[in-house]
Design a protein around this motif. Structure first.
Motif, mmCIF file in Angstrom:
data_model
loop_
_atom_site.group_PDB
_atom_site.id
_atom_site.type_symbol
_atom_site.label_atom_id
_atom_site.label_comp_id
_atom_site.label_asym_id
_atom_site.label_seq_id
_atom_site.Cartn_x
_atom_site.Cartn_y
_atom_site.Cartn_z
ATOM 1 N N THR A 331 0.816 -1.209 0.000
ATOM 2 C CA THR A 331 0.000 0.000 0.000
ATOM 3 C C THR A 331 0.858 1.272 0.000
ATOM 4 N N ALA A 332 1.909 1.304 0.811
ATOM 5 C CA ALA A 332 2.740 2.507 0.900
ATOM 6 C C ALA A 332 3.392 2.826 -0.438
ATOM 7 N N GLU A 333 3.951 1.834 -1.101
ATOM 8 C CA GLU A 333 4.596 2.059 -2.397
ATOM 9 C C GLU A 333 3.565 2.424 -3.460
ATOM 10 N N TYR A 334 2.397 1.784 -3.393
ATOM 11 C CA TYR A 334 1.302 2.135 -4.302
ATOM 12 C C TYR A 334 0.945 3.613 -4.142
ATOM 13 N N GLU A 335 0.766 4.055 -2.901
ATOM 14 C CA GLU A 335 0.381 5.441 -2.658
ATOM 15 C C GLU A 335 1.447 6.408 -3.174
ATOM 16 N N ARG A 336 2.716 6.095 -2.945
ATOM 17 C CA ARG A 336 3.795 6.971 -3.418
ATOM 18 C C ARG A 336 3.754 7.091 -4.934
ATOM 19 N N ARG A 337 3.560 5.963 -5.609
ATOM 20 C CA ARG A 337 3.580 5.962 -7.070
ATOM 21 C C ARG A 337 2.420 6.767 -7.657
ATOM 22 N N VAL A 338 1.214 6.531 -7.160
ATOM 23 C CA VAL A 338 0.066 7.199 -7.785
ATOM 24 C C VAL A 338 0.003 8.678 -7.413
ATOM 25 N N ARG A 339 0.503 9.032 -6.232
ATOM 26 C CA ARG A 339 0.526 10.450 -5.864
ATOM 27 C C ARG A 339 1.475 11.237 -6.769
ATOM 28 N N ALA A 340 2.458 10.538 -7.342
ATOM 29 C CA ALA A 340 3.385 11.182 -8.281
ATOM 30 C C ALA A 340 2.787 11.287 -9.681
ATOM 31 N N GLY A 341 1.559 10.803 -9.836
ATOM 32 C CA GLY A 341 0.878 10.905 -11.125
ATOM 33 C C GLY A 341 1.133 9.764 -12.072
ATOM 34 N N SER A 342 1.772 8.704 -11.585
ATOM 35 C CA SER A 342 2.105 7.553 -12.430
ATOM 36 C C SER A 342 1.085 6.436 -12.230
#
Length: 441
Positions: A331-342
């Motif tokens: 979840t943490a890595e998912y959140e980081r990735r999508v918050r960056a717009g990817s």
């Protein structure tokens, strides 16, 4: 090749064969290539529960605080907006499914807000189906109202077993009365279809206790019933080590439990759908099965005929004509990735022509217990000869899983509980793979 275990074939190739070679850039290309007017199916994964059921093999985590859920929802809304912009205005959503975890862990306000984001980012067909997986222990009147407000058309309630000893052994205590109250509340609000999910093969479960659960399930008059075999995979889900393996029924007892429950359900007027589903004759799933248009995806059997399924949320899987893609599970890595717009793509697999041929064959076996020789030839031309030769060889075996019947290859009625083993014979990856799977019955 193992003979007692097999994949569940909610996809082909199956998830253990996905790899990092399929990345976010490739998936962007697949989304950009969607035909104008494409009808989409969306799956939204909520990876949280407020209790951890020991039998569960889903990607989920337990939380007693709502703050992590609220933070996740902010990221999920960002992913929805990103993917919706890529899909453009020329696509339309025909089906939406909320899974988990426990989607009904969300507050009523967040349920409504999440649906608003989806409708803002994607165009929905006027008759789009909207379904949700429900933990009855989460439910209250405001949540029932919120589900009605988002246009819920189908609810799927997890039951597993109503026997108290079994419930304690899997850390899933849930009363019949609470379940009945949720079913009544959904119907009072106009939800048109209610599905109930059961498990056989659980610790301390007996044919007698399972029959009692079936009787209670039938008294709720569900439109569909799912009868899944418990998948004991402690090497994959460590919390399953909390289950006493000595209390699990053996293979012979598992089969006897399945056959008893299936017999009782069919006696009540339900039609058998594939391996482990049952539906009232007028239900759309039964209609699709009768018409030969039943499909199978990561939610199991479905009448959803969309070629494209887009998964949103951690670990969710998307299906495109070009292949499969899976989001990051953490979840943490998912959140980081999508918050960056990817996009959150972690891995996937591009389909070869041979994959498509075998995927069609396996799906027809799982849905229809057989496949048509003329249809295989029409769809795949000369390439179908490979599958037809393999099927013909299987039909010559001493105890065949497949027989030739006119212009069809079919699984004999007595061997249909072993359909996953029959499907595995057409799996080009299975014999050489290292993945471990659950019991085939």
């Amino acid at each position: 090749m193992q003979t007692d275990t097999a994949p569940r074939y909610t996809s082909y190739p199956t998830a253990p064969h996905f790899h990092a070679g399929v990345d976010a850039d490739e998936v962007k290309g697949w989304i950009a290539a969607l035909p104008s007017g494409e009808m989409l199916s969306l799956y939204v994964h909520i990876p949280f529960c407020d209790r951890l059921c020991w039998f569960c093999a889903c990607h989920t985590k337990q939380t007693r605080r709502y703050e992590p859920v609220a933070a996740f929802l902010e990221a999920l809304q960002k992913e929805i907006e990103t993917v919706g912009a890529l899909a453009g205005n020329d696509t339309q959503v025909a089906a939406l499914h909320f899974g988990g975890g426990s989607p009904t862990l969300l507050t009523p306000t967040d349920i409504v807000a999440l649906m608003a984001t989806l409708r803002k980012s994607f165009a929905f067909a006027a008759d789009a189906s909207i379904s949700v997986e429900i933990d009855p222990n989460d439910m209250d009147e405001p949540r029932l109202d919120a589900l009605a407000a988002i246009g819920l058309t189908r609810a799927s309630l997890g039951i597993q077993d109503f026997d108290e000893r079994v419930q304690k052994a899997i850390n899933r205590e849930q009363s019949f009365e609470a379940t009945r109250a949720v079913v009544d509340g959904l119907r009072d609000r106009g939800v048109g279809s209610v599905n109930l999910d059961m498990l056989y093969g659980l610790p301390h479960q007996t044919r007698e206790s399972l029959a009692a659960t079936v009787d209670k399930v039938l008294s709720l008059h569900p439109d569909r019933i799912a009868l899944f075999g418990y998948a004991h995979v402690p090497w994959f889900k460590k919390h399953q080590t909390m289950i006493d393996e000595a209390a699990l029924p053996d293979a012979e007892e598992r089969l006897a439990q399945y056959e008893l429950a299936a017999r009782l359900i069919k006696r009540a007027g339900y039609v058998t759908i594939g391996l482990d589903h049952f539906a009232l004759p007028e239900d759309s799933l039964a209609v699709a099965a009768k018409a030969g248009s039943l499909r199978r995806n990561f939610q199991g059997y479905t009448d959803d005929d969309c070629e494209t399924l887009i998964g949103l949320g951690p670990s969710s899987v998307s299906r495109f004509r070009e292949g499969y893609a899976q989001n990051l599970p953490a979840t943490a890595e998912y959140e980081r990735r999508v918050r960056a717009g990817s996009l959150a793509t972690a891995r996937g697999i591009a389909l070869s022509d041979d994959d498509r041929l075998r995927a069609w064959t396996i799906e027809r076996l799982m849905c229809d217990f057989g496949f048509s020789v003329p249809e295989a030839t029409t769809r795949f031309g000369a390439a179908a000869r490979t599958i037809l030769a393999e099927a013909a060889a299987m039909a010559q075996e001493p105890e065949p899983l497949l027989l030739r019947d006119g212009e069809r290859f079919v699984i004999p009625s007595a061997r249909r509980p072993l359909v996953r083993l029959a499907a595995a014979r057409f799996d080009r990856y299975f014999a050489s793979g290292t993945a471990r799977h659950s019991a085939a019955v």
